[in-house]
Design a protein around this motif. Structure first.
Motif, PDB file in Angstrom:
ATOM      1  N   ILE A 739       0.844  -1.203   0.000  1.00 16.81           N
ATOM      2  CA  ILE A 739       0.000   0.000   0.000  1.00 16.81           C
ATOM      3  C   ILE A 739       0.876   1.249   0.000  1.00 16.81           C
ATOM      4  CG2 ILE A 739      -1.728   1.319   1.281  1.00 16.81           C
ATOM      5  CD1 ILE A 739      -2.589  -1.330   2.559  1.00 16.81           C
ATOM      6  N   LYS A 741       3.844   1.623  -0.983  1.00 16.05           N
ATOM      7  CA  LYS A 741       4.518   1.835  -2.273  1.00 16.05           C
ATOM      8  C   LYS A 741       3.551   2.415  -3.301  1.00 16.05           C
ATOM      9  CE  LYS A 741       8.410  -1.319  -2.302  1.00 16.05           C
ATOM     10  NZ  LYS A 741       8.922  -2.565  -2.876  1.00 16.05           N
ATOM     11  N   THR A 742       2.315   1.901  -3.311  1.00 21.18           N
ATOM     12  CA  THR A 742       1.351   2.459  -4.277  1.00 21.18           C
ATOM     13  C   THR A 742       1.062   3.924  -3.967  1.00 21.18           C
ATOM     14  OG1 THR A 742      -0.552   1.809  -2.973  1.00 21.18           O
ATOM     15  CG2 THR A 742       0.157   0.268  -4.671  1.00 21.18           C
ATOM     16  N   LEU A 743       1.194   4.292  -2.690  1.00 21.16           N
ATOM     17  CA  LEU A 743       0.956   5.697  -2.322  1.00 21.16           C
ATOM     18  C   LEU A 743       2.182   6.561  -2.583  1.00 21.16           C
ATOM     19  CD1 LEU A 743      -0.972   5.204   1.038  1.00 21.16           C
ATOM     20  CD2 LEU A 743      -1.926   5.752  -1.200  1.00 21.16           C
TER      21      LEU A 743
ATOM     22  N   LEU B  61       2.597  -0.324 -11.026  1.00 18.31           N
ATOM     23  CA  LEU B  61       2.865  -1.176  -9.851  1.00 18.31           C
ATOM     24  C   LEU B  61       3.548  -2.460 -10.294  1.00 18.31           C
ATOM     25  CD1 LEU B  61      -0.539  -0.747  -7.956  1.00 18.31           C
ATOM     26  CD2 LEU B  61       1.628   0.411  -7.514  1.00 18.31           C
ATOM     27  N   ARG B  88       4.515   8.443  -9.630  1.00 17.32           N
ATOM     28  CA  ARG B  88       3.136   8.394  -9.122  1.00 17.32           C
ATOM     29  C   ARG B  88       2.852   9.472  -8.104  1.00 17.32           C
ATOM     30  NH1 ARG B  88       4.005   2.724  -9.011  1.00 17.32           N
ATOM     31  NH2 ARG B  88       4.609   2.796  -6.817  1.00 17.32           N
ATOM     32  N   PHE B  94      -5.252   5.742  -5.251  1.00 19.60           N
ATOM     33  CA  PHE B  94      -5.797   4.378  -5.369  1.00 19.60           C
ATOM     34  C   PHE B  94      -6.952   4.161  -4.414  1.00 19.60           C
ATOM     35  CE2 PHE B  94      -1.512   3.825  -6.899  1.00 19.60           C
ATOM     36  CZ  PHE B  94      -1.651   2.940  -7.955  1.00 19.60           C
ATOM     37  N   PRO B 114      -0.322   9.509   2.643  1.00 24.46           N
ATOM     38  CA  PRO B 114       0.218   9.871   1.318  1.00 24.46           C
ATOM     39  C   PRO B 114       0.643  11.333   1.260  1.00 24.46           C
ATOM     40  CG  PRO B 114      -2.154   9.605   1.237  1.00 24.46           C
ATOM     41  CD  PRO B 114      -1.729   9.130   2.583  1.00 24.46           C
ATOM     42  N   LEU B 117       3.999  11.539   2.636  1.00 23.49           N
ATOM     43  CA  LEU B 117       4.988  10.883   1.766  1.00 23.49           C
ATOM     44  C   LEU B 117       5.413  11.792   0.618  1.00 23.49           C
ATOM     45  CD1 LEU B 117       3.555   7.254   1.520  1.00 23.49           C
ATOM     46  CD2 LEU B 117       5.789   7.894   2.420  1.00 23.49           C
TER      47      LEU B 117
END
Lengths: 833, 233
Positions: A739, A741-743, B61, B88, B94, B114, B117
């Motif tokens: 998760i 990493k996808t973020l 991904l 990304r 997502f 996020p 991040l």
């Protein structure tokens, strides 16, 4: 077991053997079994050595031990019965060689010694040893390897024993009746009894022990024994193979318990890892179990299949663990040399049987609750995956493990009360450490509240499963505590103890000073610049009656009181109580008071059951003195001034010529003191407190090394608890990393977050360890040494840093693959599960 | 609908093989696709048809066996994993069928994740953004709840808030209503569409749900690894 079970079990085993759960399970079993087997195999060999030696262990069939030389008539009576006899005398004395001096346990033997067993000597250390039928010839001595090293002597060198100079003829490597050397402080010097008089070591008041040995027909020995018993009454102190065995056995048993308890900690920690991995393994098998049930397998079949899988894993791991433990016990033999007089017998296979039983039972006991969930899984789970199997209640779950644990503890302690206390102690300690873990978690959480995403996620991972976190920090904390105790606390306490003694504290005791030597000794002290000489009188006496009732050592249970009763008591005379004594009951005598009084040290009185007002009858030579207990006092033994359990007022022991004991302070730079003392006062025994302390330290070092060896297992077990936790949370971690990493989280951020999580875990464990070590240090200081042990900041720093680094490294290594897996693969794996 | 002239997401000849024992399975077979800024695209298909694999490849991904994916003009297939994560950042959000919230964090912290991040803004500012995002999905009073204390629908709303908070230009949703009952599913669909309308975020949705597909501008069907547009069919 049916073919179905075996076939399915083998298939499952092949599939799962490389799964993390079974790997942790196997490793934990290996650690637990290796640790337990190395201790058991080692103590098993020790016990074997004692049992094998029988009569050899006392050098005779029967020994009469006494503080005074046994009368010749007793020996003649034995000879008249056709028995062989021999005598030896032991005393302590400083012996002098050209390069060095050392306190030695001097044993003077006659030509008949030993009556049973053999002596072994070697010309030089490291050379092969040979059997000898008799002891040293007149004019020569043998020394044990320790003394040879201390004195730095070789064959042919001179060693001064009291007033006599003797030649070193051989190194004594084996002496049948030496007993456990680990617990004896002074190394051995053996000489011929014929030379003893010329040494001037034996004077009235000197601390010597005498033994009369007999051997021969069982009837003759028994008859002699009963005759002597009739003649001497309670004063007859016999040692036979039976009484020596248990005494030595007790010392070994105490050591064995000590080592086993240290091993128990590792077994418990490994048990936690076993429980966690077995539970997780069973949980992961719920689907497979449901499928088997849906196609017609009975509950029993399902249970048997998984029991077989775990049994095989446990069996193989236990065998590997036993093998490792077997190699490990060799290391313990190296670390603790000289525990027995004889050579250790080869290890038996019993410890392997024990190790395998322990390993298999531990796995089954800890895994059974989880397996029972598989047993009761509903076949409908194949359709509704979220249909779990109810987890059994905790008490029901772990009842078997608890029973096993209790049996194991009782087996080690062989004492129900001690076992219960121990169990309660372990439970209370773990509960306390868990609370401390929670406290540190709270601190860590709040310290870095606003410190960014890596920190936030790292801490969140830590708190996700609070129970597992507490188990990990407690387990790792115990490992850290062990490490800190053996390094910082030990040195801190020793330094603290030494530093509180003023620089001029007496460091030498002089025993057996004759009244006629008093003035000469004062003069000697002035010459040698020894400062104040503290004199005290000392008279050896035997307690015969308490309030008119005869008493003997047989009236006391094993322990301190019995030992005290087996030897002569020392009575001293004092008019003033002195500032290192404190009266706690009764009154101190004044001038003009009755003289038949005695003041008793409080602990001594309590152990021997003396109360205020009791009349104690002591025999000194042919006189008996009835002394009334009129006061109880405590003594500050650390003052290093001469002090006594029993003190009488001046005039109480009329007609007795007392010996003197003196304490002096000898400066370390004074190189001539000992040589001059031995020359001028050969009968005086010098006890060098520093030397004794050095020897005590050497013993502590040996024990320390043995503990270090065992605590390697403790740390390994702590890390296994961590590893078990990493394995059981691997999938969650994989999903979450996916998760993140996808973020958009980079590998650097993820690594930082993992480092935060594990370093925090380690720091908390370090804090728990430092807390536990400090508490232990404080308790030892407070209750055993009467010291105020303060918090050592370096210990805390070391604990926190070592814990943080160790766990961070271990954690990052074991989760590296999680960060390396591509995000979609991580998420898909989890989704597909 | 008024499409932008350039595609925000472009796939060319995407092929994905996976090994299954000694055989090789083709999951995607030369798939090409353009998604334009602000539009909503649905991909439907039976289980195992390759929908989620396509989503994974388009989002960078995972990597295709062959072919190319361009995100805002940048070729994802040329980048390493950290490079794709970088590409990304801030651009892509997502929403998953299983919500994929992080246990141990509360709703607010999950949404903050996020943001922290990708952004160097001060924490207080990021917290305000997260609060607004949660308020927008109707969870103003649930911010301090941990994920386990939230219902499925609430968890999916937190996931939507988390996806939208960094204001991405493209949002990937994998079966966003798959784990929800009908009523809650409707609410989530409304929320996604409203955010698309309000903020102009491009939506790329993989779904089984015909209600959701019918609300999208374009619908594709995937069958035996081949993609075809079925809009209005």
């Amino acid at each position: 077991m049916s073919n179905t079970v075996v076939r399915a079990g083998v298939r499952l085993l092949k599939r799962d053997i490389n799964s993390g759960d079974l790997r942790v399970l196997a490793l934990s079993v290996i650690v637990a079994v290796a640790c337990a087997v190395s201790v058991t195999a080692f103590t098993d060999r020790l016990r074997g050595a004692i049992e094998n030696s029988g009569s050899d262990a006392i050098g005779a069939d029967l020994v009469l031990a006494s503080s005074f030389p046994p009368e010749q008539a007793l020996e003649d009576a034995a000879r008249a019965l056709g028995l062989n006899t021999s005598r030896f005398t032991t005393t302590r004395s400083v012996v002098v060689a050209e390069k060095s001096t050392a306190l030695a346990s001097v044993k003077a033997v006659d030509a008949a010694y030993p009556l049973r067993g053999k002596l072994r000597t070697t010309p030089e250390l490291g050379e092969p040893d040979v059997e000898r039928d008799t002891g040293p010839s007149p004019g020569s001595v043998w020394v044990d390897p320790r003394l040879a090293a201390l004195l730095d002597v070789h064959r042919g060198d001179s060693i001064d024993v009291g007033a006599l100079s003797l030649k070193l003829e051989a190194i004594l490597v084996l002496e049948p009746d030496r007993g456990g050397q680990l617990f004896s402080i002074a190394p051995r010097l053996m000489m011929n009894r014929g030379d003893l008089a010329a040494t001037d070591l034996l004077q009235p008041g000197s601390l010597s022990r005498h033994r009369l040995l007999v051997s021969g027909s069982a009837d003759g020995v028994a008859r002699w024994r009963s005759d002597v018993k009739k003649q001497l009454g309670a004063a007859a102190n016999f040692i036979d193979a039976g009484s020596q065995g248990p005494r030595l056995g007790m010392a070994i048993e105490r050591g064995e318990r000590f080592l086993s308890l240290a091993a128990l900690i590792s077994v418990l920690l490994a048990g936690a890892a076993i429980a966690r991995s077995a539970q997780h393994y069973a949980e992961r098998q719920l689907d497979a179990a449901a499928l088997m049930r849906s196609v017609g397998a009975s509950r029993k079949t399902v249970l048997l299949i998984y029991l077989m899988v775990l049994f095989v894993v446990a069996l193989i791991a236990s065998l590997i663990g036993s093998l490792t433990g077997f190699v490990g016990q060799g290391a313990l033999v190296q670390i603790l040399p000289g525990l027995t007089a004889g050579e250790l017998p080869a290890p038996s296979l019993m410890p392997v049987v024990y190790g395998v039983t322990l390993g298999v039972l531990t796995v089954i006991a800890f895994a059974l609750p989880a397996l029972l969930r598989l047993h009761s899984v509903a076949p409908l789970r194949v359709l509704k995956r979220d249909l779990g199997s109810p987890a059994p209640g905790i008490i029901a779950s772990y009842a078997l493990a608890l029973i096993l644990l209790m049996v194991f503890i009782f087996w080690i302690t062989r004492d129900v009360r001690l076992g219960i206390w121990l169990l309660a102690g372990v439970a209370a300690t773990l509960a306390l450490l868990a609370l401390v873990s929670l406290f540190f978690l709270f601190c860590v959480k709040h310290l870095g509240r606003r410190s960014g995403v890596s920190w936030r996620y790292g801490i969140a991972s830590l708190t996700r499963n609070r129970g597992a976190m507490i188990a990990q920090t407690t387990a790792l904390g115990v490992g850290v505590m062990a490490m800190l105790l053996l390094t910082f606390v030990r040195t801190d306490l020793l330094e603290l103890w030494e530093s509180r003694l003023p620089p001029d504290t007496p460091n030498h005791f002089l025993l057996g000073v004759k009244p006629t030597q008093r003035d000469a000794l004062l003069e000697f002290a002035t010459r040698e610049k020894l400062g104040v000489v503290n004199f005290a009188t000392m008279t050896r006496a035997r307690l015969e009656q308490v309030n008119g009732q005869s008493v003997s050592s047989d009236d006391y249970p094993d322990g301190f009181a019995k030992r005290m009763m087996q030897r002569a008591a020392n009575l001293s005379v004092r008019s003033e109580i002195g500032n290192d004594n404190e009266l706690i009951a009764g009154t101190w005598w004044k001038e003009g008071d009755a003289q038949d009084q005695v003041s008793v040290e409080a602990d001594y009185a309590s152990d021997l059951g003396f109360k205020l007002g009791d009349v104690l009858s002591y025999r000194i030579a042919d006189q008996v003195f009835d002394l009334r207990v009129t006061s109880l006092r405590t003594v500050d033994w650390d003052s290093f001034k001469p002090n006594f359990f029993l003190v009488t007022p001046p005039g109480a022991l009329t007609g007795v010529t007392p010996g003197y004991i003196a304490s002096v302070h000898v400066d370390q730079s004074n190189a001539t003191y000992l040589r001059n003392l031995v020359r001028e006062f050969p009968n005086v025994t010098d006890i060098d407190v520093d030397a004794v302390l050095t020897q005590v330290r050497r013993l502590l070092d040996q024990l320390n090394r043995a503990l270090q060896y065992l605590f390697v297992f403790t740390i390994a077990a702590g890390l296994l608890v961590l590893y078990a936790s990493v394995v059981t949370t691997y999938r969650d971690r994989q999903r979450e990393v996916g998760i993140l990493k996808t973020l958009g989280a980079s590998r650097g951020q993820l690594n930082a977050s993992l480092a935060t999580e594990f370093a925090s875990l380690g720091v908390i464990a370090g804090g728990v360890g430092a807390f536990a070590a400090t508490l232990t240090g404080w308790l030892i200081g407070k209750f055993a040494l009467k010291l105020n042990y303060a918090i050592d900041p370096v210990l805390w720093l070391a604990g926190l840093v070592a814990g943080g680094l160790l766990v961070a490294a271990a954690g990052i290594v074991s989760t590296r693959s999680v960060v390396e897996t591509p995000p979609w693969a991580s998420l898909r794996k989890v989704i597909d599960q | 609908m008024d499409h932008s002239p350039t595609a925000i997401l472009r796939a060319r000849e995407l092929t994905k093989h996976v090994a299954s024992g000694e055989r090789q399975l083709t999951i995607l077979d030369h798939v090409s696709l353009d998604v334009f800024a602000g539009e909503t695209v649905a991909v439907v298909g039976v289980s195992g048809s390759g929908k989620s694999t396509l989503l994974g490849l388009l989002a960078g991904l995972d990597l295709p066996t062959s072919g190319e994916v361009m995100l805002s003009g940048e070729s994802l297939t040329q980048l390493d994993e950290d490079g794709r994560a970088q590409a990304r950042r801030g651009k892509v959000g997502f929403v998953f069928q299983n919500f994929q919230l992080l246990a141990g964090l509360n709703a607010l912290e999950n949404v903050l994740l996020p943001l922290e991040l990708v952004s160097s803004k001060p924490s207080s500012e990021l917290e305000d953004i997260a609060r607004n995002a949660l308020t927008a999905v109707g969870l103003a009073d649930r911010m301090q709840h941990t994920t386990s204390a939230l219902s499925g629908g609430e968890q999916q709303r937190v996931a939507i808030a988390r996806a939208y908070a960094p204001e991405p230009s493209l949002l990937f949703a994998d079966e966003p209503t798959g784990n929800l009952d009908q009523a809650t599913g409707e609410t989530v669909i409304d929320l996604l569409m409203k955010l698309n309308t309000d903020r102009g975020t491009t939506l790329f949705i993989v779904t089984h749900d015909p209600r959701l597909a019918s609300r999208c501008d374009r619908t594709f069907e995937i069958e035996a690894g081949r993609l075809k547009e079925v809009t209005g069919a």
